[in-house]
Design a protein around this motif. Structure first.
Motif, PDB file in Angstrom:
ATOM      1  N   GLU B  77       0.854  -1.172   0.000  1.00  0.00           N
ATOM      2  CA  GLU B  77       0.000   0.000   0.000  1.00  0.00           C
ATOM      3  C   GLU B  77       0.898   1.233   0.000  1.00  0.00           C
ATOM      4  O   GLU B  77       1.885   1.292   0.711  1.00  0.00           O
ATOM      5  N   VAL B  78       0.558   2.182  -0.835  1.00  0.00           N
ATOM      6  CA  VAL B  78       1.347   3.402  -0.894  1.00  0.00           C
ATOM      7  C   VAL B  78       0.715   4.422   0.030  1.00  0.00           C
ATOM      8  O   VAL B  78      -0.496   4.652  -0.018  1.00  0.00           O
ATOM      9  N   ILE B  79       1.510   5.000   0.906  1.00  0.00           N
ATOM     10  CA  ILE B  79       0.989   6.084   1.730  1.00  0.00           C
ATOM     11  C   ILE B  79       1.811   7.320   1.429  1.00  0.00           C
ATOM     12  O   ILE B  79       2.992   7.219   1.148  1.00  0.00           O
ATOM     13  N   ALA B  80       1.188   8.448   1.454  1.00  0.00           N
ATOM     14  CA  ALA B  80       1.819   9.742   1.230  1.00  0.00           C
ATOM     15  C   ALA B  80       2.447   9.819  -0.159  1.00  0.00           C
ATOM     16  O   ALA B  80       3.129   8.905  -0.600  1.00  0.00           O
ATOM     17  N   LEU B  81       2.154  10.893  -0.844  1.00  0.00           N
ATOM     18  CA  LEU B  81       2.668  11.072  -2.199  1.00  0.00           C
ATOM     19  C   LEU B  81       2.670  12.559  -2.476  1.00  0.00           C
ATOM     20  O   LEU B  81       1.643  13.205  -2.395  1.00  0.00           O
ATOM     21  N   PRO B  82       3.842  13.137  -2.778  1.00  0.00           N
ATOM     22  CA  PRO B  82       3.871  14.569  -3.065  1.00  0.00           C
ATOM     23  C   PRO B  82       3.126  14.875  -4.365  1.00  0.00           C
ATOM     24  O   PRO B  82       2.960  14.006  -5.217  1.00  0.00           O
ATOM     25  N   GLY B  83       2.717  16.115  -4.485  1.00  0.00           N
ATOM     26  CA  GLY B  83       1.859  16.527  -5.595  1.00  0.00           C
ATOM     27  C   GLY B  83       2.422  16.250  -6.973  1.00  0.00           C
ATOM     28  O   GLY B  83       1.703  15.771  -7.847  1.00  0.00           O
ATOM     29  N   ASN B  84       3.720  16.527  -7.177  1.00  0.00           N
ATOM     30  CA  ASN B  84       4.243  16.359  -8.534  1.00  0.00           C
ATOM     31  C   ASN B  84       4.244  14.886  -8.936  1.00  0.00           C
ATOM     32  O   ASN B  84       3.936  14.538 -10.068  1.00  0.00           O
ATOM     33  N   ALA B  85       4.554  14.011  -7.983  1.00  0.00           N
ATOM     34  CA  ALA B  85       4.548  12.589  -8.284  1.00  0.00           C
ATOM     35  C   ALA B  85       3.122  12.117  -8.539  1.00  0.00           C
ATOM     36  O   ALA B  85       2.862  11.351  -9.467  1.00  0.00           O
ATOM     37  N   ARG B  86       2.205  12.630  -7.743  1.00  0.00           N
ATOM     38  CA  ARG B  86       0.813  12.261  -7.945  1.00  0.00           C
ATOM     39  C   ARG B  86       0.334  12.685  -9.336  1.00  0.00           C
ATOM     40  O   ARG B  86      -0.344  11.947 -10.033  1.00  0.00           O
ATOM     41  N   ALA B  87       0.748  13.890  -9.731  1.00  0.00           N
ATOM     42  CA  ALA B  87       0.330  14.380 -11.042  1.00  0.00           C
ATOM     43  C   ALA B  87       0.811  13.434 -12.140  1.00  0.00           C
ATOM     44  O   ALA B  87       0.074  13.121 -13.073  1.00  0.00           O
ATOM     45  N   LEU B  88       2.035  12.958 -11.993  1.00  0.00           N
ATOM     46  CA  LEU B  88       2.571  12.040 -13.008  1.00  0.00           C
ATOM     47  C   LEU B  88       1.791  10.726 -13.006  1.00  0.00           C
ATOM     48  O   LEU B  88       1.401  10.217 -14.064  1.00  0.00           O
ATOM     49  N   LEU B  89       1.526  10.183 -11.812  1.00  0.00           N
ATOM     50  CA  LEU B  89       0.825   8.901 -11.734  1.00  0.00           C
ATOM     51  C   LEU B  89      -0.598   9.038 -12.230  1.00  0.00           C
ATOM     52  O   LEU B  89      -1.157   8.127 -12.831  1.00  0.00           O
ATOM     53  N   GLU B  90      -1.184  10.198 -12.001  1.00  0.00           N
ATOM     54  CA  GLU B  90      -2.540  10.396 -12.507  1.00  0.00           C
ATOM     55  C   GLU B  90      -2.522  10.555 -14.019  1.00  0.00           C
ATOM     56  O   GLU B  90      -3.395  10.049 -14.719  1.00  0.00           O
ATOM     57  N   LEU B  91      -1.498  11.231 -14.510  1.00  0.00           N
ATOM     58  CA  LEU B  91      -1.379  11.368 -15.964  1.00  0.00           C
ATOM     59  C   LEU B  91      -1.283   9.994 -16.611  1.00  0.00           C
ATOM     60  O   LEU B  91      -1.896   9.732 -17.640  1.00  0.00           O
ATOM     61  N   LEU B  92      -0.520   9.122 -15.995  1.00  0.00           N
ATOM     62  CA  LEU B  92      -0.320   7.786 -16.553  1.00  0.00           C
ATOM     63  C   LEU B  92      -1.405   6.812 -16.100  1.00  0.00           C
ATOM     64  O   LEU B  92      -1.338   5.635 -16.401  1.00  0.00           O
ATOM     65  N   ARG B  93      -2.395   7.323 -15.395  1.00  0.00           N
ATOM     66  CA  ARG B  93      -3.517   6.517 -14.914  1.00  0.00           C
ATOM     67  C   ARG B  93      -3.005   5.285 -14.167  1.00  0.00           C
ATOM     68  O   ARG B  93      -3.318   4.154 -14.527  1.00  0.00           O
ATOM     69  N   LEU B  94      -2.213   5.519 -13.149  1.00  0.00           N
ATOM     70  CA  LEU B  94      -1.685   4.405 -12.366  1.00  0.00           C
ATOM     71  C   LEU B  94      -2.125   4.531 -10.908  1.00  0.00           C
ATOM     72  O   LEU B  94      -1.317   4.810 -10.025  1.00  0.00           O
ATOM     73  N   PRO B  95      -3.413   4.351 -10.633  1.00  0.00           N
ATOM     74  CA  PRO B  95      -3.891   4.511  -9.258  1.00  0.00           C
ATOM     75  C   PRO B  95      -3.259   3.496  -8.317  1.00  0.00           C
ATOM     76  O   PRO B  95      -3.220   3.707  -7.114  1.00  0.00           O
ATOM     77  N   ALA B  96      -2.735   2.407  -8.873  1.00  0.00           N
ATOM     78  CA  ALA B  96      -2.137   1.383  -8.011  1.00  0.00           C
ATOM     79  C   ALA B  96      -1.005   1.961  -7.178  1.00  0.00           C
ATOM     80  O   ALA B  96      -0.704   1.465  -6.104  1.00  0.00           O
ATOM     81  N   LEU B  97      -0.380   3.009  -7.676  1.00  0.00           N
ATOM     82  CA  LEU B  97       0.747   3.580  -6.957  1.00  0.00           C
ATOM     83  C   LEU B  97       0.354   4.820  -6.173  1.00  0.00           C
ATOM     84  O   LEU B  97       1.194   5.531  -5.653  1.00  0.00           O
ATOM     85  N   CYS B  98      -0.939   5.104  -6.125  1.00  0.00           N
ATOM     86  CA  CYS B  98      -1.390   6.272  -5.383  1.00  0.00           C
ATOM     87  C   CYS B  98      -1.991   5.817  -4.064  1.00  0.00           C
ATOM     88  O   CYS B  98      -2.637   4.779  -3.993  1.00  0.00           O
ATOM     89  N   PRO B  99      -1.827   6.607  -3.015  1.00  0.00           N
ATOM     90  CA  PRO B  99      -2.427   6.232  -1.741  1.00  0.00           C
ATOM     91  C   PRO B  99      -3.914   6.567  -1.731  1.00  0.00           C
ATOM     92  O   PRO B  99      -4.420   7.152  -2.681  1.00  0.00           O
ATOM     93  N   ALA B 100      -4.564   6.154  -0.674  1.00  0.00           N
ATOM     94  CA  ALA B 100      -5.940   6.563  -0.385  1.00  0.00           C
ATOM     95  C   ALA B 100      -6.935   5.993  -1.356  1.00  0.00           C
ATOM     96  O   ALA B 100      -8.116   6.234  -1.262  1.00  0.00           O
ATOM     97  N   GLY B 101      -6.482   5.222  -2.300  1.00  0.00           N
ATOM     98  CA  GLY B 101      -7.449   4.560  -3.168  1.00  0.00           C
ATOM     99  C   GLY B 101      -7.868   3.278  -2.501  1.00  0.00           C
ATOM    100  O   GLY B 101      -7.449   2.966  -1.393  1.00  0.00           O
ATOM    101  N   THR B 102      -8.677   2.525  -3.159  1.00  0.00           N
ATOM    102  CA  THR B 102      -9.006   1.216  -2.640  1.00  0.00           C
ATOM    103  C   THR B 102      -7.767   0.343  -2.804  1.00  0.00           C
ATOM    104  O   THR B 102      -6.938   0.596  -3.648  1.00  0.00           O
ATOM    105  N   PRO B 103      -7.632  -0.668  -1.967  1.00  0.00           N
ATOM    106  CA  PRO B 103      -6.485  -1.551  -2.112  1.00  0.00           C
ATOM    107  C   PRO B 103      -6.439  -2.087  -3.537  1.00  0.00           C
ATOM    108  O   PRO B 103      -7.469  -2.370  -4.127  1.00  0.00           O
ATOM    109  N   VAL B 104      -5.272  -2.164  -4.050  1.00  0.00           N
ATOM    110  CA  VAL B 104      -5.136  -2.493  -5.458  1.00  0.00           C
ATOM    111  C   VAL B 104      -5.036  -3.987  -5.643  1.00  0.00           C
ATOM    112  O   VAL B 104      -4.238  -4.651  -4.999  1.00  0.00           O
TER     113      VAL B 104
END
Lengths: 672, 108, 121
Positions: B77-104
Motif C-alpha cells: 500500500e502506498v501512503i503519502a505522495l507529493p503533488g508532482n509525483a501524484r500528477a505524473l501517476l494520474e497522468l499515466l492513470r496508475l492509481p495502483a501507486l497512489c495512496p488513499a485509493g481502494t487496495p489495489v
C-alpha cells in the motif's frame, strides 16, 4: 461479422454508456445555468452529446441521432460564443435530454431497434430548428463554421517503446503530457504487463507502452510529429477512431461499415470528466454479477467457519494452521468483494440539481443547492434504495420547509433559500443529511394533529424531538393542502419504512424559523452485519450489534409482566420465546438484551448470550418472508441457521399492541 | 534513499523513500530494494512522502516493486505522495501507486 | 514544471533567442559559449536538457555530447542539437555519439519550445 448476441451485447454497452453521457450532459447543463462561463462544463456537455450521437450512429438509431445532432449544433454555437445559453434554451435542452432518455428506454436490445419518430420528437426537433434559425450563419455548413473549424475526432494511439528509450534520455511521460496539450485524453492505459519483477528488472530499460484515446483537432501529421524525436525508439499506430465530422449532418450509417474499426478498438469511450478525477481504466460489471459473487463469497465465509470449527475439533495442528491461512485469505476476499459494491454517493446527489430546479420553479421559490461529501462511498444497493426516500425528503424540504420569497423577506432572511445535501462516515455508519434554512417544523401543529388523529393523548408528556418524529407515522401529513409535489398520497411513513428496511435510522433536528435537518444513518453495507448472537432454546438469533446497548440477567418474574424497571425507568420487554411461538425451554436463568433505536428502547428476553459475531446476511426464503420481526438469516459456523432480528419492526409491533391492548406495552404472550 | 522500518505486531513494514527517483537513481535504488525485501509475506507500506523528482523510469521501478511484493503475497500500500509525483501517476492513470485509493488488486 | 536547461552556442544572439524563448515558458537557463565552457559549468547540478550548437570553437557539439555521455551524472541527460542545413552530415555523427533531437536553424521560438516540451515536458 457480429452475431445477434454480440450485437445485443454491444448495444447493451452503448445503452449504459449513453445513460451516463446523458446524465453528464444534464449535470453540465445545470452547472452552466449557474456558471455560464464554465468552459469545462460547456466542453463536457458538448462532448457528451457528441459522443452519444456518434455511438448511436453505429447502431443506426436514427431518431436518436437526429435529435442529438440538432442539440449538438446548438451547443456548438454556445461553445463558440455565437449563442447565449439562456433559460428558455436550457429548458428546451433539458426536455430534449429527457426525450433522449425516453428514447434510450424504448430501445429493445434484442432487436437492436427503436420505435420511429413520435410527434413529441418532431415538436422538439422543430423547436431546436427554430432556435437554430436565429443564428446568422448556419453551423450546418462546415465552411461557415468559425475559423475553418479543424476536424475534431478521436484518435487512438498505440505507442510501444524500445527498451533503450530511457537510457537515451527520453521520458515517455513527456510525450503524454505533450499529447494532453493537443486535445483531451479520453482514456489512457499505461501498459505495465511487460515490467518484470525486481530481480529481473533492468531499471534503465523501458518496458512501458501506452494506449491513448485522444479527442483532438490535430492532424495525423501533427500527432506523428510528436513522436518524430523518438522515431528510432518507438512504434506508433495511429487510428482515427471516430471520424465524425461535427459539422456535417450524420448520415445514418450501415452498421457493417462503421463497426469495422470497432473490432480493433472498443466503443468510443466515455470522456474523462474533470481532469482531476483521473479516470483509471475501469471495467463495468453488471450489478447482478457482483451480487452473485458476493453471495458466493458469503457462502465461502460460512464454509470456512465450518472448516475451522472442524479443524479445531480435530486438534490437528497442521490442519488448523492451513485452515487459518485459508480463512485469512477468505477474509481479504470478502473485504475486497464488498468494496467492489461501494460507489460514491455524489452521482446520486447530483441528480438533485434537476429535482431542485424543477420543483423550485414549479413552486416559484429560489433555492440554492449545495452538495458536500459526494465522494463518500456506500453500497450500491443502499444508494439505489435510498434514492427515492431522499427525493421525497428533498421535495418535502422545498415544498414545506423553505418559504416563498415574500415570506422569507418578511422573516428577514435572504430570498434565496439554502438546501444542503451532505454525506459523511460516522462510526461505521454512513450519514446522509438534508438540511434547509426554512421555517422548521411546526411542533405545535404536529402535536395538535397527532392528538386529533388519536396518535397522542392530549396530556401525554412528549419531548419536542419525539413530536417531530411523529411525522413519520403512517397517515400523518402536515401540509394544509396537499400539493401535487410532495403530497402525492405517499407520506413520510414510506420514507421511514424504507430506511428501516435498510437497517437505518432517521433523526430530525429542527429549529423553528431557522430550518430543519433530516439525518439518515445507514449501515455501510447490506450484505454483512455485525451482530450479537443469542439463543432461545435451540434457536439462534442475531441482533444487529449497533442496536445493543447492554445485557443483563433477567430478574425472575418481573420481566414477564411486559416491562422492567431499569434504573427507575420502565423498559418495555419482549420475550422472544412466546413471541416466536417457541417451546418453553428448561433454561432457568434467562437474560435480557437491551436494544435501542433512536430514542426507543426495549428489552429482549432470551435464554443465552453467545457474544458478538460478524456474519453474512442471507435473504429470507419464500417460506419465511411473512415472518415479521425477522429481517434475514445467516448460517453459523456450525451449520445452524440463525435468524436476524428486525428490531424496528419488533418496536412497531410492541407499540401497536401497547396502543391496541394495554396501557403498558405488554406483548401478547401467545405469540404470532 | 530507501529506509525500512520493520513490521511490528500492529504496524506493517514501512519502506520510506527520500530523494529523487529518476533514471539516474533507479539502478542503485533497485539494488537497495532487493537487499531490503523481506522473505516473509507481511503487509507493506510504501511511504513516498519524501519523494523528490519522479520520472517514467522511477515509475517503472515502483511498478516492478509493487509487482514483486504482490507476487510474493505481500499486501502493498502506498501512503503519502507529493503533488508532482501524484500528477505524473494520474497522468499515466496508475492509481495502483497512489495512496488513499481502494487496495489495489494484484493481477496480471 | 520549471526545468533547468543548458544552452551552448558561440553566438550570443542565438543564446539570447533560445534563452528568452525558454524563460518565457518558465524554464531556468544556464548559458555556455562552447563545449569546454559547458563542461566547466556543469559541476554536478541537475540538468534536464542540453541544447547545443554543433559548430563551436574549443569543443564542438559532437565532442560535448561524447563528453556528457561519459560523465555518470549526465549520461541520461537528453541533448538537442541546433544545426543548419549544411551540417546534415554531422547528424549521423551526433546520433552515434548520443544526441537525440535536432532542430534546424533558422527556427521559430514556438518550434523550439514544442520540441523542448516533447522531450522534457
Amino acid at each position: 461479422m457480429f452475431d445477434a448476441e454480440q450485437w445485443s451485447q454491444l448495444l447493451q454497452g452503448f445503452l449504459e454508456e449513453a445513460r451516463d453521457l446523458l446524465k453528464e450532459a444534464e449535470d453540465s447543463l445545470l452547472r452552466l445555468e449557474t456558471r455560464p462561463d464554465d468552459d469545462a462544463a460547456i466542453n463536457a456537455l458538448f462532448r457528451a452529446v457528441h459522443t452519444l450521437k456518434g455511438s448511436a450512429g453505429i447502431f443506426s438509431l436514427d431518431p436518436l441521432v437526429a435529435l442529438a445532432h440538432q442539440l449538438e449544433n446548438l451547443l456548438m454555437g454556445v461553445r463558440d460564443g455565437a449563442r447565449v445559453l439562456d433559460a428558455p434554451l436550457t429548458s428546451l435542452m433539458l426536455q430534449c435530454m429527457d426525450e433522449l432518455g425516453v428514447m434510450l428506454d424504448s430501445i429493445d436490445p434484442q432487436q437492436v431497434s427503436m420505435p420511429a419518430h413520435t410527434p413529441r420528437q418532431a415538436a422538439l426537433l422543430a423547436a431546436l430548428q427554430a432556435h437554430q434559425g436565429e443564428l446568422p450563419a448556419s453551423v450546418d455548413n462546415p465552411l461557415a463554421a468559425p475559423h475553418g473549424a479543424p476536424r475534431l475526432r478521436t484518435w487512438h494511439l498505440s505507442i510501444r517503446f524500445a527498451s533503450e528509450l530511457l537510457s537515451n534520455g527520453f521520458d515517455p511521460a513527456a510525450f503524454i503530457r505533450y499529447l494532453a496539450r493537443l486535445g483531451d485524453i479520453l482514456s489512457l492505459q499505461t501498459l505495465t504487463w511487460a515490467v518484470p519483477e525486481l530481480d529481473s528488472l533492468d531499471p534503465e530499460a523501458c518496458y512501458l507502452g501506452f494506449e491513448v484515446s485522444l479527442h483532438s483537432d490535430a492532424s495525423r501529421e501533427q500527432l506523428e510529429d510528436v513522436f518524430a524525436l523518438v522515431q528510432d525508439f518507438c512504434t506508433l499506430r495511429l487510428q482515427a477512431q471516430e471520424p465524425t465530422d461535427t459539422a456535417l449532418p450524420a448520415e445514418p450509417r450501415a452498421p457493417a461499415q462503421t463497426l469495422a474499426p470497432a473490432t480493433a478498438t472498443p466503443l468510443p469511450s466515455m470522456p474523462a470528466g474533470e481532469p482531476r478525477t483521473a479516470s483509471s481504466s475501469q471495467v463495468k460489471v453488471a450489478a447482478q454479477k457482483l451480487d452473485e459473487l458476493i453471495n458466493l463469497v458469503g457462502e465461502l465465509v460460512i464454509a470456512t467457519a465450518g472448516a475451522q470449527m472442524q479443524a479445531l475439533r480435530s486438534a490437528h495442528a497442521a490442519c488448523i494452521e492451513s485452515v487459518q491461512a485459508v480463512q485469512q485469505h477468505v477474509e481479504q476476499i470478502r473485504e475486497r468483494a464488498l468494496k467492489l459494491r461501494m460507489v460514491e454517493v455524489g452521482e446520486t446527489f447530483n441528480r438533485f440539481h434537476r429535482v431542485v430546479r424543477d420543483v423550485s420553479q414549479a413552486l416559484d421559490k429560489q433555492i440554492a443547492l449545495t452538495i458536500s461529501g459526494g465522494d463518500t462511498e456506500l453500497d450500491k444497493t443502499l444508494i439505489d434504495r435510498i434514492a427515492d426516500p431522499l427525493v421525497h425528503l428533498v421535495r418535502n424540504a422545498i415544498d414545506h420547509g423553505i418559504e416563498a420569497p415574500a415570506e422569507r423577506r418578511a422573516a428577514g432572511k435572504p430570498e434565496q433559500g439554502q438546501l444542503r445535501l451532505n454525506a459523511y462516515h460516522d462510526s461505521g455508519m454512513i450519514v446522509l443529511e438534508i438540511q434547509d434554512d426554512g421555517r422548521g417544523l411546526n411542533t405545535a401543529k404536529i402535536r395538535e394533529k397527532a392528538i386529533a388523529r388519536g396518535m397522542l393523548d392530549s396530556d401525554s408528556p412528549m419531548s419536542e424531538q419525539d413530536i417531530h418524529l411523529l411525522i413519520f407515522e403512517a397517515g400523518f401529513s402536515t401540509a394544509e393542502q396537499v400539493s401535487n409535489l410532495s403530497g402525492r398520497g405517499v407520506g413520510m411513513d414510506v420514507v421511514r419504512s424504507a430506511i428501516d428496511q435498510l437497517r437505518g435510522v432517521i433523526e430530525i433536528d429542527s429549529r423553528a424559523g431557522h430550518g430543519c435537518t433530516f439525518r439518515i444513518r445507514l449501515p455501510l453495507t447490506l450484505a454483512i452485519i455485525d451482530g450479537f448472537l443469542v439463543s432461545v432454546g435451540e434457536e439462534h438469533f442475531v441482533i444487529p450489534l449497533d442496536m445493543v446497548t447492554e445485557c443483563m440477567e433477567a430478574p425472575a418474574n418481573q420481566a414477564e409482566q411486559g416491562h422492567l424497571n431499569l434504573r427507575g425507568r420502565p423498559l418495555p420487554c419482549i420475550d422472544l420465546q412466546p413471541h416466536f411461538g417457541l417451546p418453553r425451554s428448561a433454561c432457568v436463568r434467562r437474560n435480557i438484551v437491551v436494544v435501542s433505536q433512536g430514542r426507543q428502547h426495549a428489552g429482549l428476553i432470551v435464554d443465552q448470550l453467545h457474544g458478538e459475531l460478524q456474519t453474512v446476511i442471507k435473504p429470507l426464503g419464500q417460506l419465511f418472508q411473512h415472518l415479521s420481526g425477522i429481517s434475514g438469516s445467516t448460517i453459523l459456523g456450525s451449520g445452524q441457521v440463525a435468524l436476524i432480528l428486525d428490531i424496528p419492526s419488533l418496536f412497531r409491533q410492541s407499540q401497536q399492541r401497547a396502543e391496541g391492548e394495554t396501557p403498558h406495552l405488554l406483548p401478547s404472550p401467545s405469540g404470532e | 534513499m530507501f529506509t525500512l522500518a520493520a513490521a511490528t505486531a500492529d504496524t506493517p513494514a514501512r519502506l520510506r523513500l527520500d530523494g529523487d527517483l529518476t533514471i539516474y537513481e533507479v539502478r542503485a535504488a533497485r539494488e537497495q530494494l532487493l537487499a531490503l525485501l523481506p522473505a516473509q509475506p507481511v503487509p507493506w507500506q510504501l511511504d513516498l512522502g519524501g519523494l523528490g523528482e519522479l520520472d517514467s523510469a522511477g515509475v517503472q521501478l515502483l511498478l516492478s516493486l509493487h509487482k514483486t511484493l504482490c507476487a510474493n503475497g505481500h499486501e502493498a500500500e502506498v501512503i503519502a505522495l507529493p503533488g508532482n509525483a501524484r500528477a505524473l501517476l494520474e497522468l499515466l492513470r496508475l492509481p495502483a501507486l497512489c495512496p488513499a485509493g481502494t487496495p489495489v488488486p494484484c493481477e496480471e | 514544471m520549471a526545468k533547468t536547461i543548458l544552452i551552448v552556442d558561440d553566438s550570443a544572439s542565438m543564446r539570447q533567442l533560445v534563452k528568452i524563448s525558454l524563460a518565457s515558458a518558465g524554464h531556468q537557463v544556464i548559458e555556455a559559449c562552447d563545449g569546454r565552457d559547458a563542461l566547466n559549468k556543469l559541476t554536478g547540478q541537475k540538468i534536464n536538457l542540453v541544447i547545443s550548437d554543433v559548430n563551436m570553437p574549443n569543443l564542438d557539439g559532437i565532442g560535448l555530447v561524447k563528453a556528457l555521455k561519459a560523465r555518470n551524472e549526465y549520461r541520461f541527460t537528453p541533448i538537442m542539437m541546433l544545426t543548419t542545413e549544411s551540417e546534415q552530415a554531422k547528424k549521423a555523427e551526433g546520433q552515434a555519439a548520443g544526441a537525440r533531437a535536432w532542430i534546424v536553424k533558422p527556427f521559430q521560438p514556438q518550434q523550439l519550445l514544442a520540441a523542448v516540451e516533447k522531450l522534457i515536458g
